[in-house]
Design a protein around this motif. Structure first.
Motif, PDB file in Angstrom:
ATOM      1  N   GLN A 170       0.854  -1.189   0.000  1.00 12.54           N
ATOM      2  CA  GLN A 170       0.000   0.000   0.000  1.00 12.54           C
ATOM      3  C   GLN A 170       0.885   1.233   0.000  1.00 12.54           C
ATOM      4  O   GLN A 170       1.489   1.589   1.013  1.00 12.54           O
ATOM      5  CB  GLN A 170      -0.932  -0.007   1.217  1.00 12.54           C
ATOM      6  CG  GLN A 170      -1.931  -1.147   1.203  1.00 12.54           C
ATOM      7  CD  GLN A 170      -2.934  -1.058   2.327  1.00 12.54           C
ATOM      8  OE1 GLN A 170      -3.088  -0.014   2.960  1.00 12.54           O
ATOM      9  NE2 GLN A 170      -3.643  -2.154   2.594  1.00 12.54           N
ATOM     10  N   LYS A 171       0.955   1.873  -1.142  1.00  6.11           N
ATOM     11  CA  LYS A 171       1.871   2.997  -1.296  1.00  6.11           C
ATOM     12  C   LYS A 171       1.215   4.118  -2.082  1.00  6.11           C
ATOM     13  O   LYS A 171       0.222   3.923  -2.784  1.00  6.11           O
ATOM     14  CB  LYS A 171       3.141   2.545  -2.016  1.00  6.11           C
ATOM     15  CG  LYS A 171       2.871   1.940  -3.388  1.00  6.11           C
ATOM     16  CD  LYS A 171       4.148   1.433  -4.042  1.00  6.11           C
ATOM     17  CE  LYS A 171       3.861   0.816  -5.409  1.00  6.11           C
ATOM     18  NZ  LYS A 171       5.084   0.308  -6.061  1.00  6.11           N
ATOM     19  N   GLU A 172       1.782   5.292  -1.945  1.00  7.47           N
ATOM     20  CA  GLU A 172       1.290   6.457  -2.680  1.00  7.47           C
ATOM     21  C   GLU A 172       1.955   6.512  -4.046  1.00  7.47           C
ATOM     22  O   GLU A 172       3.167   6.341  -4.167  1.00  7.47           O
ATOM     23  CB  GLU A 172       1.578   7.739  -1.897  1.00  7.47           C
ATOM     24  CG  GLU A 172       0.953   8.984  -2.536  1.00  7.47           C
ATOM     25  CD  GLU A 172       1.192  10.240  -1.717  1.00  7.47           C
ATOM     26  OE1 GLU A 172       0.234  10.729  -1.099  1.00  7.47           O
ATOM     27  OE2 GLU A 172       2.341  10.725  -1.708  1.00  7.47           O
TER      28      GLU A 172
ATOM     29  N   THR B 181      -3.177   6.889  -2.938  1.00  4.69           N
ATOM     30  CA  THR B 181      -2.654   5.726  -2.237  1.00  4.69           C
ATOM     31  C   THR B 181      -3.353   4.468  -2.739  1.00  4.69           C
ATOM     32  O   THR B 181      -4.580   4.393  -2.750  1.00  4.69           O
ATOM     33  CB  THR B 181      -2.861   5.863  -0.716  1.00  4.69           C
ATOM     34  OG1 THR B 181      -2.184   7.037  -0.249  1.00  4.69           O
ATOM     35  CG2 THR B 181      -2.302   4.649   0.013  1.00  4.69           C
TER      36      THR B 181
END
Length: 696
Positions: free
Chosen positions: A619-621, A631
């Motif tokens: 889970q990343k931007e 995100t």
């Protein structure tokens, strides 16, 4: 009667098959060139559909939208002068996205000035791009290459000398608009309209037109809503709450009208009053919830659960457990007003009809509003118009021509049979909404076999009921079966027999859009076919369309494709994507295609609406191509970002062939719009296989 019932049943079977909206259906354009010697102007007349808009050519920094563009091919035949000239755009702050929107709607004119540098006639080519949006969503960006003819200019020798350097540096290919140019374009064309006398003059104008189709996708959906509603209105007419009121209405107008002309006038007013009452109901629903909320309902799992509960409630009412009644005080007041006569009296008589018949029409209207709400926009109004038109026509016609009454069948137990049959159909339809919610949440509680078993059970009970073997409340004893009831029972039994093979993996193309896809199954090989964990099962694969084993993880699929030295078939799809199901059912299984998909490629199906949460470390931007940050939280977010960031498109289905290094082959992409014919899809597939084999 049977004809009406069969029509209604057929429409219910195809209920919910709405085509995917295409951006080119929302905008029509007409580009032409206006010349005065070596000075020329490209003029684009755009017409944008109601309730839609396109972004301006210049947007605020970090705006999520995609601007409207006109990208010109590098050429020595012309030089662009300044940037695109557009009317003053609408500016609005959107609270939901928390950003300023800058856009155009209705009819606008775009202009681009340029100098002609060629003595010979030539073709001006450029790519016209835009992204249509409504109040809730934006469709994927659309780009089309456009060509218009330009006449050569003999006075070009001096111009060529001065402009050679700028042409060599590619100024004509990509003009960078300055703030001053943008300001000038907004101020000078603020009051521009689509048609001006100067634009229509001259014989030197070359025109290229791309008109919006007569029946764009949204209109098709609305026509389906109208057709369903119209048929449902006739079905409501054949219920015990409505049908017996026709003679009463005819008697009323016969006594009240002094002559035939007055009778026809009063009957017409009565019919129009019925239509107005139901349209007001649709307007009220739209006003209460708003177009934004209505548009969000189709994919939201919680709304689908609410719709499921409502339809089950309506179905139980139709089966005879209880009646949905409005307060008697409402009916009494409407009757009192109707007794006063005149136009007001006729209107209140129509209102009294709506209130008295509510126990039968209410569930049908409720079901229509559920489907219309999932469509969004003006669909509730269209639905109520279709329903009320079908309901009003017989009342108005029989009131105007009472002699026709002799052709009507007598009231009887068959009216309750119609009502109960509609109850069974509503109950079956309810599980489609429950399935939508289950698919969105990926709970696997209502997989394909369970869904089909429920439908088989519902229609078996309906068959037994129609053959008179069981009785429900309000039913009359069945001494002899009518021809109509026998035929309907036989038709229902045939439908049950058609459904049963689906438990063992039959595709059931007639209802392919209703049950969950074949891959959403508790048993990859169907009931009795095992779990699929046998000799040729590959770890990480699942049973997909046409029984083909597919991956759902891109990295695993690519690694396997490299191991077995086969091309990777990338399938951007969606659980609730109707066009995806159509391609899988009508194209993937065709001879010559299924052999390649099953044996010669490795398939990875990436669902962009998958709601399973990603592992925390994934889970990343990310930053989208337009600079917008987001995100990635779910698997669907991940695959959507991959499609948009790599291919600048959000349409599904979207197919690609890649080599074992994950590089796209040169045959481009395939989609529903251009490859829904098996021959076109196979040609694309064969070309990709040849390219892959050449790289070995």
């Amino acid at each position: 009667m049977i004809k009406f019932i069969n029509i209604c049943f057929s429409i219910f079977i195809f209920f919910g098959l709405f085509a995917q909206e295409m951006p080119e259906d929302k905008v029509s354009w007409d580009f032409s060139v206006q010349q005065n010697g070596c000075e020329a102007t490209l003029i684009g007349k755009l017409k944008i559909d109601d309730h839609w808009h396109i972004n301006a050519t210049s947007l605020p920094e970090n705006n999520f939208g995609i601007p409207t563009t006109m990208d010109f091919k590098k050429s020595k035949n012309y030089e662009l002068v300044g940037g695109i000239i557009e009317p003053k755009p609408i500016k609005k702050f959107d609270a939901k996205s928390k950003e300023n929107l800058v856009y155009h709607e209705g009819q606008i004119v775009l202009k681009q000035k340029f100098k002609v540098l060629s003595e010979k006639d030539f073709e001006l080519k450029f790519e016209f791009g835009f992204q249509p949006c409504d109040s809730v969503k934006c469709l994927f960006p659309y780009v089309e290459e456009i060509t218009v003819k330009v006449k050569g200019c003999k006075e070009t020798s001096e111009i060529k000398t001065d402009q050679t350097e700028s042409q060599e540096n590619g100024v004509s290919g990509d003009i960078e608009k300055t703030e001053e140019g943008n300001k000038d374009s907004l101020e000078t064309v603020e009051n521009d309209t689509v048609s001006t006398s100067e634009e229509e003059k001259g014989d030197e104008t070359a025109v290229l037109t791309n008109e919006t189709p007569d029946t764009p996708t949204k209109n098709k959906s609305l026509w389906l809503i109208f057709g369903l509603s119209f048929a449902s209105g006739f079905a409501a007419l054949l219920t015990p709450c409505v049908f017996p009121m026709i003679p009463m209405t005819v008697s009323f107008f016969t006594k009240q009208s002094k002559n035939k002309i007055q009778g026809i006038r009063n009957a017409t007013i009565y019919g129009i009053s019925i239509i107005v009452i139901y349209i007001l109901l649709g307007t009220l629903i739209t006003a209460i919830f708003g177009a934004e909320v209505l548009n969000e309902m189709s994919t939201n799992p919680w709304f689908n659960l609410i719709f499921f509960a409502l339809l089950v409630f309506f179905a139980i009412s139709f089966l005879g457990a209880f009646e949905i009644r409005l307060p008697s005080s409402w009916i009494n007041k409407a009757d009192q007003r109707a007794d006063k006569g005149g136009l007001i009296g006729i209107f209140f008589m129509a209102l009294a009809l709506a209130l008295v018949s509510f126990s039968c029409t209410g569930p049908i209207v409720g079901s229509l509003l559920v489907q219309a709400a999932s469509e969004g926009g003006v669909a509730p109004l269209v639905g109520m118009f279709g329903f009320s038109l079908a309901l009003a026509l017989p009342f108005a016609l029989f009131a105007a021509f009472p002699g026709w009454m002799n052709a009507l069948p007598k009231s009887g137990g068959w009216l309750n049979t119609v009502k109960v049959t509609l109850g069974f159909l509503e109950l079956a339809l309810a599980f489609k909404f429950l399935s939508n919610a289950d698919l969105s949440l990926q709970l696997h509680l209502l997989e394909r076999e369970i869904f089909l078993a429920i439908w088989i059970g519902i229609f078996i009970v309906l068959t037994i009921y129609l053959f008179g073997k069981i009785r429900l409340p309000h039913d009359s004893p069945v001494e002899n079966l009518t021809v109509g009831r026998t035929l309907l029972g036989t038709f229902t039994l045939i439908f049950v027999l058609y459904l049963i093979p689906g438990l063992w993996g039959a595709p059931l193309k007639l209802i392919s859009a209703f049950p969950p896809p074949m891959s959403y199954s508790e048993s990859p090989m169907g009931v009795g076919g095992g779990s699929g964990n046998h000799g040729d099962h590959i770890e990480g694969t699942h049973r997909g369309p046409q029984g083909i084993m597919v991956f759902h993880d891109y990295d695993l699929a690519l690694a396997h494709a490299k191991k077995v030295d086969k091309p990777l078939f990338v399938d951007f799809t969606g659980h609730n994507c109707v066009n995806c199901r159509r391609m899988e059912e009508s194209v993937w299984g065709e001879p010559g295609i299924i052999d390649i998909l099953r044996d010669e490629v490795v398939i990875v199906s990436l669902h962009i609406d998958e709601r399973i949460d990603l592992p925390k470390d994934e889970q990343k931007e990310v930053v989208y191509p337009n600079g917008k940050k987001k995100t990635l939280k779910t698997t669907g977010d991940k695959w959507m970002y991959k499609q948009i960031s790599e291919y600048k498109i959000t349409a599904q289905p979207y197919y690609l062939l890649q080599n074992t290094e994950g590089e796209d082959l040169a045959n481009g992409a395939a989609d529903y719009e251009h490859h829904n014919d098996p021959d076109d899809f196979k040609e694309w597939l064969d070309e990709g296989m040849k390219l892959f084999n050449k790289q070995k």
